[in-house]
Write an enzyme that holds these catalytic residues in place. Structure first.
Site, PDB file in Angstrom:
ATOM      1  N   GLY A 169       0.834  -1.211   0.000  1.00 53.24           N
ATOM      2  CA  GLY A 169       0.000   0.000   0.000  1.00 53.24           C
ATOM      3  C   GLY A 169       0.860   1.249   0.000  1.00 53.24           C
ATOM      4  N   GLY A 210      -0.455   4.811  -0.863  1.00 51.53           N
ATOM      5  CA  GLY A 210      -1.501   5.401  -0.025  1.00 51.53           C
ATOM      6  C   GLY A 210      -0.993   6.509   0.895  1.00 51.53           C
ATOM      7  N   GLN A 211      -1.900   6.998   1.747  1.00 53.96           N
ATOM      8  CA  GLN A 211      -1.586   8.161   2.592  1.00 53.96           C
ATOM      9  C   GLN A 211      -0.390   7.905   3.514  1.00 53.96           C
ATOM     10  OE1 GLN A 211      -4.298   9.102   5.755  1.00 53.96           O
ATOM     11  NE2 GLN A 211      -3.686  11.250   5.873  1.00 53.96           N
ATOM     12  N   ASP A 269       2.465  -1.792  -4.461  1.00 52.57           N
ATOM     13  CA  ASP A 269       1.053  -1.390  -4.488  1.00 52.57           C
ATOM     14  C   ASP A 269       0.421  -2.027  -5.717  1.00 52.57           C
ATOM     15  OD1 ASP A 269      -1.438   0.308  -4.435  1.00 52.57           O
ATOM     16  OD2 ASP A 269      -0.289   1.402  -2.936  1.00 52.57           O
ATOM     17  N   ILE A 270      -0.897  -1.901  -5.844  1.00 48.64           N
ATOM     18  CA  ILE A 270      -1.533  -2.319  -7.102  1.00 48.64           C
ATOM     19  C   ILE A 270      -1.685  -1.124  -8.044  1.00 48.64           C
ATOM     20  CG2 ILE A 270      -2.767  -4.373  -6.290  1.00 48.64           C
ATOM     21  CD1 ILE A 270      -5.278  -2.536  -6.065  1.00 48.64           C
ATOM     22  N   ARG A 271      -1.309   0.075  -7.518  1.00 52.12           N
ATOM     23  CA  ARG A 271      -1.326   1.285  -8.362  1.00 52.12           C
ATOM     24  C   ARG A 271       0.106   1.732  -8.584  1.00 52.12           C
ATOM     25  NH1 ARG A 271      -4.536   4.913  -4.195  1.00 52.12           N
ATOM     26  NH2 ARG A 271      -3.387   3.561  -2.811  1.00 52.12           N
ATOM     27  N   ASP A 302      -0.247  -7.470  -5.456  1.00 46.76           N
ATOM     28  CA  ASP A 302      -1.640  -7.587  -5.039  1.00 46.76           C
ATOM     29  C   ASP A 302      -1.647  -8.462  -3.786  1.00 46.76           C
ATOM     30  OD1 ASP A 302      -4.278  -8.093  -4.637  1.00 46.76           O
ATOM     31  OD2 ASP A 302      -4.698  -8.820  -6.675  1.00 46.76           O
ATOM     32  N   TYR A 348     -14.959  -2.065   8.704  1.00 45.27           N
ATOM     33  CA  TYR A 348     -13.564  -1.660   8.933  1.00 45.27           C
ATOM     34  C   TYR A 348     -13.135  -2.037  10.357  1.00 45.27           C
ATOM     35  CZ  TYR A 348      -9.644   1.717   9.320  1.00 45.27           C
ATOM     36  OH  TYR A 348      -8.423   2.317   9.499  1.00 45.27           O
ATOM     37  N   LYS A 381     -10.321  -4.619  11.769  1.00 40.64           N
ATOM     38  CA  LYS A 381      -9.196  -4.132  12.584  1.00 40.64           C
ATOM     39  C   LYS A 381      -9.073  -4.952  13.870  1.00 40.64           C
ATOM     40  CE  LYS A 381      -7.347  -1.111   9.914  1.00 40.64           C
ATOM     41  NZ  LYS A 381      -6.079  -1.468   9.265  1.00 40.64           N
TER      42      LYS A 381
HETATM   43  C1  AKB Z   1     -10.575   6.335   8.887  1.00 37.00           C
HETATM   44  O1  AKB Z   1     -11.140   7.415   9.116  1.00 37.00           O
HETATM   45  O2  AKB Z   1     -11.137   5.351   8.415  1.00 37.00           O
HETATM   46  C2  AKB Z   1      -9.119   6.220   9.269  1.00 37.00           C
HETATM   47  C3  AKB Z   1      -8.970   5.676  10.646  1.00 37.00           C
HETATM   48  C4  AKB Z   1      -9.222   6.542  11.815  1.00 37.00           C
HETATM   49  O3  AKB Z   1      -8.657   4.540  10.803  1.00 37.00           O
HETATM   50  N1  AKB Z   1      -8.467   7.475   9.141  1.00 37.00           N
END
Ligand code: AKB
Length: 324
Positions: A8, A11-12, A34-36, A53, A142, A146
């Site tokens: 990744g 990414g950010q 990355d994949i990009r 990937d 998400y 996590k």
């Molecule tokens: C999100 O907003 O999904 C992330 C995080 C807090 O994990 N920045």
């Protein structure tokens, strides 16, 4: 860390981390993946780049073998807001991707960093001074991935003695690469819009309190944790870490000190507001401070000034734009 793989990397977090790791360990010691394809030239040409990937175990092991990787920063993931609109993809990438990387790390005896998040907490978690160990019943896909990721990393450490380590990040604020699909993205967008248009319409309520961290602190936290003496780590994975805590209203007031005409209004997005409301107001990060010496450097005032300085180099300030 002799040879590092960053997944990744476009990414950010990945883009800033790859550059910081290359500065510290040498350009050829850090394989960005990355994949990009990166559009940023320093990321693309500043060291090896591989197309990986994370859902394809053969891609991963081929690259690890080719570059003799001994440390992995696994950052490829779908964030909270996109995770709610694409729960299947979020589960697949966030869980199967992590599983593939853990298996590869086990096969090649690598250390692995996994970023967890404030998203690993849910509505029943204590909201203020959220403890390191507490109730974790998130109600987003998400968050589910996590918590499961934290547990999986603990399991690989206990069962296979794999050197897994990780942090629970708050919202991350950066000027190099914009976040994509998170709930805390407003804290980056607000700076860009303040400079471009002198105005920002925020999708979270003005009093929504969330923990935040400036990217230079986040990068340092990851590197310090991966270099910490393992004998001192009682928790290993999922350390609460934070640097500052604010609401959109407070951040807007801070920006106004630099851009007095800046205006904010609110058009609340119920989906992202519900996610933010299920997360802590602020976390207790004393375990990270005690076990490996975590200490943030950037608080809201300095971070705001630095963000505006760095971004205005690219975007310009509102009054400068009017004269162009
Ligand atoms: C999100 O907003 O999904 C992330 C995080 C807090 O994990 N920045």
């Amino acid at each position: 860390m002799k040879k590092v793989l960053v997944t990744g990397a476009v990414g950010q977090i990945g883009s800033d981390l790859t550059i910081a790791l290359r500065q510290k360990y040498g350009e050829t010691s850090v394989v960005a993946s990355d994949i990009r394809m990166p559009t940023d030239i320093s990321l693309r040409d500043g060291g090896p780049f591989e197309f990986v990937d994370c859902l394809d175990p053969h891609h991963i092991t081929r690259v690890m073998q080719m570059h003799q990787v001994d440390t992995i920063f696994h950052l490829a993931a779908i964030l909270s807001a996109v995770g709610e609109s694409k729960p299947t993809q979020a589960w697949q990438l966030n869980m199967n991707g992590l599983y593939n990387l853990l298996e590869a790390a086990r096969q090649y005896g690598c250390s692995l960093f996994f970023p967890s998040s404030i998203g690993a907490f849910g509505p029943s978690t204590p909201k203020d001074n959220t403890p390191q160990e507490t109730l974790q019943r998130p109600d987003t896909m998400y968050g589910v991935t996590k918590v499961a990721g934290e547990l999986l990393c603990d399991y690989y450490h206990k069962r296979f003695e794999l050197d897994t380590r990780g942090l629970r990040f708050p919202g991350l604020i950066s000027y190099e690469t914009e976040p994509g699909g998170g709930t805390t993205d407003y804290a980056v967008e607000i700076f860009i819009e303040a400079l471009r248009h002198g105005q920002y319409t925020c999708y979270l309520r003005e009093d929504t309190s969330l923990d935040m961290m400036y990217m230079p602190d986040a990068i340092r936290a990851m590197m310090e944790l991966m270099e910490a003496d393992p004998d001192k780590l009682k928790h290993r994975n999922a350390f609460n870490v934070t640097a500052m805590n604010f609401t959109p209203e407070k951040l807007a007031a801070e920006i106004k000190k630099h851009i007095p005409d800046f205006k904010i209004d609110y058009s609340v997005d119920p989906a992202r507001q519900a996610i933010a409301d299920s997360w802590p107001n602020y976390m207790d990060d004393s375990a990270a401070r005690q076990e490996w010496g975590w200490k943030p450097e950037f608080l809201i005032e300095v971070m705001t000034g630095d963000m505006l300085d760095k971004l205005s180099g690219r975007i310009g300030r509102p009054q400068e734009q009017k004269t162009r």
